[in-house]
Design a protein around this motif. Sequence first.
Motif: not given
Lengths: 66, 189
Positions: B154-159, B162-168
């Motif tokens: 949940m905190r990572l949603e706001e962090a 880098p684009k390639g690392f988003k999500g899974i």
Amino acid sequence: MITAFVLFIVLACIFLLVTYLNQKTPKPESAKDIIAECGGCNNIACGNKLKVKTEAWVEEQKKNKE
Amino acid sequence: MELISLFFAAAVINNVILSQFLGICPFLGVSKKTSGALGMGAAVMLVLIITSIISWGLSTLLVEQGIVYMDIIVYILVIATTVQLLEMIIKKFFPSMYKTMGVYLPLITTNCAILGTAIVNINNGHTFVELMTYTVGIGVGFALVIWLFSSIRMRLEEAPVPKGFKGIPIALIVATVMAIAFSSLSGMF
């Protein structure tokens, strides 16, 4: 061998009965159709086949690109 | 003292997700929100306790009747029945939780953490008290890790990830770091 067969039949019957009762239990109003509500999120961990690229998702991708 | 170390080992050191790599599906699938993660943790813990007790009782019957080869089939049927029963109860009395857990609720049936715990309990010859301690430990460990992981996600949603690392991808990196952190406690017991 007969005991194993009887035990398997008994357990399978209990499972089928509980499954039937579960199917008969009405879903809550707020969750009538969970899969139909899914707008698609492209999450690879999600088992839902309905991964529709919704307008919201497309906009989110555009924002990410910007 | 032995029971405390058994509980702590089951919950933290030999954590079912981060050390034994069981139950990864709900770990990744239902960890987007803390509420859903806690619900899943509680549901898994409940199913774990019920199935472990029933499996333990049935294992005695299997040994007495000389049909030990039936063990996995019997455990799977017990788990599937328990999950159906739990789904029925949640559907009836906890509609919000039912909506949060969604398609992942019936998937507890295929959560190998539950079958794994039942098999470990029987293979290690645990007494009833040890079985309860170990099972609750496994359940607490599962709930703790999924809750921690969901909080981080949940905190990572706001962090600014880098684009390639988003999500899974970033979630898997976080899981790796958590596994390393948990393994560092292995020297305690």
